[in-house]
Every structure is written in C-alpha cells, then in structure tokens.
Design a protein around this motif. Structure first.
Motif, PDB file in Angstrom:
ATOM      1  N   GLU A  79       0.827  -1.212   0.000  1.00 57.55           N
ATOM      2  CA  GLU A  79       0.000   0.000   0.000  1.00 57.55           C
ATOM      3  C   GLU A  79       0.858   1.256   0.000  1.00 57.55           C
ATOM      4  O   GLU A  79       0.584   2.212  -0.743  1.00 57.55           O
ATOM      5  CB  GLU A  79      -0.929  -0.015   1.214  1.00 57.55           C
ATOM      6  CG  GLU A  79      -2.020  -1.069   1.144  1.00 57.55           C
ATOM      7  CD  GLU A  79      -2.850  -1.100   2.421  1.00 57.55           C
ATOM      8  OE1 GLU A  79      -2.400  -0.518   3.437  1.00 57.55           O
ATOM      9  OE2 GLU A  79      -3.942  -1.707   2.400  1.00 57.55           O
ATOM     10  N   LEU A  80       1.889   1.278   0.831  1.00 53.87           N
ATOM     11  CA  LEU A  80       2.785   2.427   0.852  1.00 53.87           C
ATOM     12  C   LEU A  80       3.410   2.670  -0.516  1.00 53.87           C
ATOM     13  O   LEU A  80       3.492   3.809  -0.986  1.00 53.87           O
ATOM     14  CB  LEU A  80       3.891   2.216   1.892  1.00 53.87           C
ATOM     15  CG  LEU A  80       3.542   2.440   3.358  1.00 53.87           C
ATOM     16  CD1 LEU A  80       4.704   2.014   4.243  1.00 53.87           C
ATOM     17  CD2 LEU A  80       3.198   3.902   3.619  1.00 53.87           C
ATOM     18  N   THR A  81       3.840   1.589  -1.163  1.00 52.16           N
ATOM     19  CA  THR A  81       4.480   1.717  -2.476  1.00 52.16           C
ATOM     20  C   THR A  81       3.507   2.252  -3.515  1.00 52.16           C
ATOM     21  O   THR A  81       3.826   3.171  -4.279  1.00 52.16           O
ATOM     22  CB  THR A  81       5.031   0.352  -2.931  1.00 52.16           C
ATOM     23  OG1 THR A  81       5.921  -0.157  -1.933  1.00 52.16           O
ATOM     24  CG2 THR A  81       5.769   0.474  -4.246  1.00 52.16           C
ATOM     25  N   VAL A  82       2.301   1.689  -3.547  1.00 51.54           N
ATOM     26  CA  VAL A  82       1.312   2.086  -4.553  1.00 51.54           C
ATOM     27  C   VAL A  82       0.902   3.548  -4.355  1.00 51.54           C
ATOM     28  O   VAL A  82       0.908   4.350  -5.305  1.00 51.54           O
ATOM     29  CB  VAL A  82       0.080   1.161  -4.493  1.00 51.54           C
ATOM     30  CG1 VAL A  82      -1.038   1.696  -5.385  1.00 51.54           C
ATOM     31  CG2 VAL A  82       0.469  -0.251  -4.914  1.00 51.54           C
ATOM     32  N   TYR A  83       0.547   3.924  -3.138  1.00 52.25           N
ATOM     33  CA  TYR A  83       0.100   5.299  -2.887  1.00 52.25           C
ATOM     34  C   TYR A  83       1.219   6.307  -3.144  1.00 52.25           C
ATOM     35  O   TYR A  83       0.984   7.375  -3.738  1.00 52.25           O
ATOM     36  CB  TYR A  83      -0.399   5.430  -1.443  1.00 52.25           C
ATOM     37  CG  TYR A  83      -1.621   4.610  -1.133  1.00 52.25           C
ATOM     38  CD1 TYR A  83      -2.545   4.296  -2.127  1.00 52.25           C
ATOM     39  CD2 TYR A  83      -1.866   4.133   0.161  1.00 52.25           C
ATOM     40  CE1 TYR A  83      -3.666   3.533  -1.843  1.00 52.25           C
ATOM     41  CE2 TYR A  83      -2.988   3.370   0.444  1.00 52.25           C
ATOM     42  CZ  TYR A  83      -3.878   3.064  -0.564  1.00 52.25           C
ATOM     43  OH  TYR A  83      -4.985   2.315  -0.289  1.00 52.25           O
ATOM     44  N   ALA A  84       2.427   5.979  -2.705  1.00 54.72           N
ATOM     45  CA  ALA A  84       3.546   6.904  -2.905  1.00 54.72           C
ATOM     46  C   ALA A  84       3.855   7.079  -4.386  1.00 54.72           C
ATOM     47  O   ALA A  84       4.137   8.201  -4.851  1.00 54.72           O
ATOM     48  CB  ALA A  84       4.780   6.400  -2.161  1.00 54.72           C
TER      49      ALA A  84
END
Length: 310
Positions: A79-84
């Motif tokens: 999730e962190l990777t996708v949103y960032a």
C-alpha cells in the motif's frame, strides 16, 4: 610419350593456382573459463553454507514466512508503495510541465520544488510529515489571509501512515519530474510545432503526441523508481507504521531470532521486486515496439538481437 602427354602430366602434378583455403581457428578465452570456475566454486560454497549452517534456522524462516502478522506487514508495504508512486507520478508530471513552462515564475517554483525535495533525505521528510501536528496543530480552509471556515486536527487528518505516504510521495515526485521532463525533451520539437500549426492545443499535443512517444524514455527509470520505492518503504519502521520490516523487527525483538526474521523480510522483498521487474520488462517491450530490434532474449536477457528490422 608425346609432347602433349608430357604437358598434361606436368599440369596434373603442379599445385592448383589461386589463394589457399583459410582455416579459421576460434579465439581462446581461458580467462572466461577461469572466472566461470571461480564463480561456480563460490556459488557452491554459498549453497553449502545455506544448507549446512544451523544458525540460519530455516525452520523459523518457514514458520514465520506466511505468518498472519508478516502478511499484514507485507500488505502495508504494498500500500505504501502504490500510494507513494501514484502521488509521485501524478505530481511529477505536473512539476515537469511547470518546469518547461515559458512563464518564469511557474518554472522557478517547479525548479525550487525539485531542488528542495531532492536535496533533503527522504527519512527526514517522512518523520517531518508524520509529526506535522507539532508545527501546525490544526489545518484550516478559508480565504488566504482572511477568515477560515473549516478546521481539522492535524494528528487526526495526517496520521502516521498518511505522513509516511506524503513523505515518500512528495520526495518521489521530485525525481519523477526530472524523468518526465527528460522524456518530453527527447521528442522532436518539430512535431509540437507541426501540431500547433494544425491548431491543436498544448494540452492535446502533450496528451496525444508528446507523452506517447516520451513513454519509451520514461518507463524504464519509472520502473526502477518503483522497485526502489518498494525497498525504501522500510524506512517507515522509524515511525512504526507496521510495514513488513517493522513487523520483522517487532518479532525478532520478542524472540531474539534476528537472522531468520531478516531472512523472512528479505525473501518477501525479493519476491515483490521480481514481480515488478517482470512487469517492467513487458511494459518496456510494449512501448519499444518498432524502435529497437526484435530480441530472442527472454526476461533474463539470454540470447542476441535478431538480424533485420523489428
């Protein structure tokens, strides 16, 4: 024996005229075989150590590899990777377009953004956004320098997870802006001028002509940035977001099995980066159609380019 028979016999005994046939001898490369042998020995030693050294504790690795806590941390990392990356790509395109604007104020603001966020460490930015409430306890919406209508508590609006996403995303936007700018500049300016002569707007030229061609330059470094972002999210452990590395730290803080839990995290990072690398390979191949020779090589790069045009 007649004179004619003598001449024929001498001609038969004489060596054939013309250049002698060249015998090609392949060039020897003993250094390559030596290097290959050394690498095979080192690889065998590594495999032997992994199998025979009990300190690796593979039983612990397999026990925690699919543990619920680890899988939840893995989901947070994704999730962190996708949103960032969504923030980084979208905002990076905007900053790149602003940087190429003929308006000096707009281009200067874009340059200052890239200068600041590329010049400060991403870890500092993640911590800063996570504790923004210490600087601004409330965030309000209203007329600039005038009355305010809506108010939010900073700690509620920008939680720790949101602060990590902002830190990673805003930092990534600075790098993506330079990648997108390089891709746009790689397209021949004459195509833009021809489209303007046909009456197309700048936005339509960018969307229909410039960006589709610039993707060949933009895609490879963007894929690398995505893979790098996946690993960079491990920095969120300093603010206890609950990502994969944070979960591994918490578990080995309880049982003191440092190496097995680090192996668990490393295995999942390798799995995710491998999947992203495969996706990047196929996306690059799609956008490079007609621009590079067709390749026999697969994903791992074996083989040579085919002769002729793609």
């Amino acid at each position: 024996m007649s004179a004619d028979e003598n001449v024929e016999q001498k001609d038969a005994e004489a060596p054939a005229s013309g250049p002698e046939q060249i015998v090609a001898v392949p060039v020897r490369h003993p250094g390559r075989w030596v290097a290959a042998g050394v690498l095979l020995v080192l690889g065998a030693m590594l495999v032997h150590s992994l199998v025979t050294n009990p300190a690796w504790r593979w039983d612990v690795v397999w026990r925690f590899l699919f543990a619920e806590r680890v899988l939840k941390g893995l989901l947070v990392t994704v999730e962190l990777t996708v949103y960032a990356m969504i923030i980084g790509v979208v905002l990076g395109i905007v900053i790149a377009i602003m940087r190429l604007s003929p308006n000096p104020i707009v281009s200067t603001v874009a340059w200052a953004y890239a200068w600041f966020f590329r010049g400060t460490p991403v870890l500092v930015q993640v911590i800063f956004w996570s504790f923004i409430g210490a600087l601004y306890p409330t965030i309000s919406l209203g007329i600039p320098f005038g009355p305010e209508f809506l108010f939010w508590d900073s700690n509620t609006l920008i939680a720790v997870f949101t602060g990590a996403v902002l830190g990673f995303g805003l930092n990534e936007a600075a790098y993506m802006s330079e990648i997108v700018r390089a891709g746009i500049l790689s397209v021949d300016q004459g195509q833009t001028e021809a489209a303007e002569a046909l009456g197309m707007t700048r936005l339509r030229i960018l969307r229909r002509i410039v960006l589709p061609q610039a993707m060949r330059v933009i895609i490879p470094p963007t894929g690398n940035e995505t893979i790098s972002m996946l690993k960079t999210t491990s920095l969120a452990s300093v603010i206890a977001v609950g990502d994969l590395f944070t979960v591994a730290q918490r578990i080995y803080g309880e049982n003191y099995l440092y190496i097995p839990l680090l192996l668990v995290a490393s295995i999942w990072y390798l799995v995710l980066t491998s999947l992203l690398s495969i996706a990047q390979y196929f996306i690059e191949r799609r956008f490079s159609r007609g621009a590079v020779p067709a390749r026999k090589a697969g994903f791992f790069g074996f083989g040579r380019p085919k002769a002729g045009l793609a």
